[in-house]
Design an enzyme around this catalytic site. Sequence first.
Site, PDB file in Angstrom:
ATOM      1  N   TRP A  71     -65.556  72.883  24.739  1.00  0.00           N
ATOM      2  CA  TRP A  71     -66.256  72.238  23.628  1.00  0.00           C
ATOM      3  C   TRP A  71     -65.504  71.037  23.101  1.00  0.00           C
ATOM      4  O   TRP A  71     -66.104  70.008  22.803  1.00  0.00           O
ATOM      5  CB  TRP A  71     -66.536  73.247  22.505  1.00  0.00           C
ATOM      6  CG  TRP A  71     -67.458  74.344  22.941  1.00  0.00           C
ATOM      7  CD1 TRP A  71     -67.164  75.673  23.023  1.00  0.00           C
ATOM      8  CD2 TRP A  71     -68.818  74.206  23.407  1.00  0.00           C
ATOM      9  NE1 TRP A  71     -68.255  76.367  23.492  1.00  0.00           N
ATOM     10  CE2 TRP A  71     -69.271  75.500  23.736  1.00  0.00           C
ATOM     11  CE3 TRP A  71     -69.683  73.124  23.564  1.00  0.00           C
ATOM     12  CZ2 TRP A  71     -70.561  75.746  24.216  1.00  0.00           C
ATOM     13  CZ3 TRP A  71     -70.970  73.359  24.045  1.00  0.00           C
ATOM     14  CH2 TRP A  71     -71.382  74.644  24.362  1.00  0.00           C
ATOM     15  N   ASP A 109     -64.502  71.297  14.560  1.00  0.00           N
ATOM     16  CA  ASP A 109     -65.614  72.106  15.054  1.00  0.00           C
ATOM     17  C   ASP A 109     -65.214  73.560  14.806  1.00  0.00           C
ATOM     18  O   ASP A 109     -64.304  74.077  15.447  1.00  0.00           O
ATOM     19  CB  ASP A 109     -65.812  71.829  16.550  1.00  0.00           C
ATOM     20  CG  ASP A 109     -66.918  72.697  17.168  1.00  0.00           C
ATOM     21  OD1 ASP A 109     -67.501  73.540  16.446  1.00  0.00           O
ATOM     22  OD2 ASP A 109     -67.180  72.521  18.378  1.00  0.00           O
ATOM     23  N   LYS A 169     -73.284  81.573  15.688  1.00  0.00           N
ATOM     24  CA  LYS A 169     -72.169  82.510  15.893  1.00  0.00           C
ATOM     25  C   LYS A 169     -71.884  83.301  14.614  1.00  0.00           C
ATOM     26  O   LYS A 169     -72.256  84.452  14.540  1.00  0.00           O
ATOM     27  CB  LYS A 169     -70.940  81.779  16.408  1.00  0.00           C
ATOM     28  CG  LYS A 169     -71.056  81.503  17.909  1.00  0.00           C
ATOM     29  CD  LYS A 169     -71.039  80.071  18.288  1.00  0.00           C
ATOM     30  CE  LYS A 169     -71.346  79.870  19.763  1.00  0.00           C
ATOM     31  NZ  LYS A 169     -71.203  78.476  20.152  1.00  0.00           N
TER      32      LYS A 169
HETATM   33  C1  PLP Z   1     -71.247  77.307  20.772  1.00  0.00           C
HETATM   34  C2  PLP Z   1     -70.347  76.203  20.472  1.00  0.00           C
HETATM   35  C3  PLP Z   1     -70.763  74.860  20.497  1.00  0.00           C
HETATM   36  C4  PLP Z   1     -72.150  74.438  20.924  1.00  0.00           C
HETATM   37  O1  PLP Z   1     -73.023  74.599  19.907  1.00  0.00           O
HETATM   38  P1  PLP Z   1     -74.551  74.110  20.010  1.00  0.00           P
HETATM   39  O2  PLP Z   1     -75.024  74.516  18.638  1.00  0.00           O
HETATM   40  O3  PLP Z   1     -75.170  74.869  21.122  1.00  0.00           O
HETATM   41  O4  PLP Z   1     -74.564  72.660  20.221  1.00  0.00           O
HETATM   42  C5  PLP Z   1     -69.855  73.891  20.152  1.00  0.00           C
HETATM   43  N1  PLP Z   1     -68.600  74.204  19.790  1.00  0.00           N
HETATM   44  C6  PLP Z   1     -68.161  75.479  19.762  1.00  0.00           C
HETATM   45  C7  PLP Z   1     -66.751  75.766  19.366  1.00  0.00           C
HETATM   46  C8  PLP Z   1     -69.027  76.511  20.098  1.00  0.00           C
HETATM   47  O5  PLP Z   1     -68.589  77.780  20.075  1.00  0.00           O
END
Ligand code: PLP
Length: 375
Positions: A121, A188, A212
Amino acid sequence: MQRIHTQTEALNQLSVCFLPNIMKKHNFSAGPSILPQSVFEKASKAVLNFEDSGLSILEISHRSKEFLNVIEKARTLALQTAGLDDSYEALFLHGGASTQFLSVPYNLLKKKAAYIDTGTWSSKALNEAQLFGNVAIIASSKADGYKYIPKDFNIPPDADYLHITTNNTIYGTQFHDIPNTNIPLVADMSSDIFSRDIDYSKFSLIYAGSQKNLGASGSTMVLVKKDILGKVSRKIPSILDYQNQIQSESMFNTPTTFSVYVNLLVLQWIQEQGGIKNIEKRNKAKAELLYNEIDRNPLVEGYAAKQDRSLMNVSFFLKDPSMQEKFDTLWKNANISGLKGHRNLGGYRASIYNAMPIESVQVLVDVLQEFEKNS
Ligand SMILES: *Cc1c(COP(=O)(O)O)cnc(C)c1O
């Protein structure tokens, strides 16, 4: 009235068939993932009859006072949960964390940004940033299969911001120490938002996809310190412009109404649990239970470096891959779901987000012990 009547009946039927007969699975999926049972129940009720309005949450206007109340409460509660004051704004946007990969540089990158590369990511995030300027990858654990969190790095003082991924969902590593910076820190936090009691005010911008720890897929929460905005000279498309989104209170276009409602329910649930201090305590107990078994059990091994292990995503492998079928049968028979590792890594991954009860983690530990005994 006829309609309300029918909805009430449907609701009664629903609550009858709700749980007793259905064997709930222990869901270790990485996302979309487990949410508190009370959230599933409240969200279901709202789909049939939202707060006794005779309308479904799915059919009310986003401009109605009922929905405005939902999104306002969610924004307030998000800041409160993070312990952030009104120098920050909470937004609920579209497009997932992946859209934030580009919104962040669009809004913040003048010449140069610094990124720490700790997994799939973060590498996607920095690839997007490269479209907007110079990206300094100041540390990376890529060469070692992203097994650890780099500790030695220099933050260039002339960078516009430093971007980190606090929890690496696929590899199962997590920043346990948040770097100190003199430049804005952007994170993030998709897979560990509100899972632990950290100083959220160290960050100038935090984003997290909902699916999540925060709710249903659809909305993406952004917590942003207002004074970092408005410094780039490029024109920003309205929908990606944080200042514009702040001004329109996340209502520049139709928000992901249902998903925002589920965000509110999850935020309220966090409060009911006694806030993130209590959540963190439980998360630590759950992770310890599972990692202890992984370290003890001679048939499996953990993937991530011990000191950087994630409290949210536990990645592990069988030492003997030929025993895979046997192990898979055992956990499937124990009503466990979603244990397969990410396709980039393979092996297994147990995601033990906030809503995962320790009892379910114990079921997995029991399966691991049975696996050892039977082999
Ligand atoms: C799941 C995830 C993403 C992707 O998220 P989307 O909402 O599908 O764009 C990005 N960063 C992390 C750390 C993730 O766990």
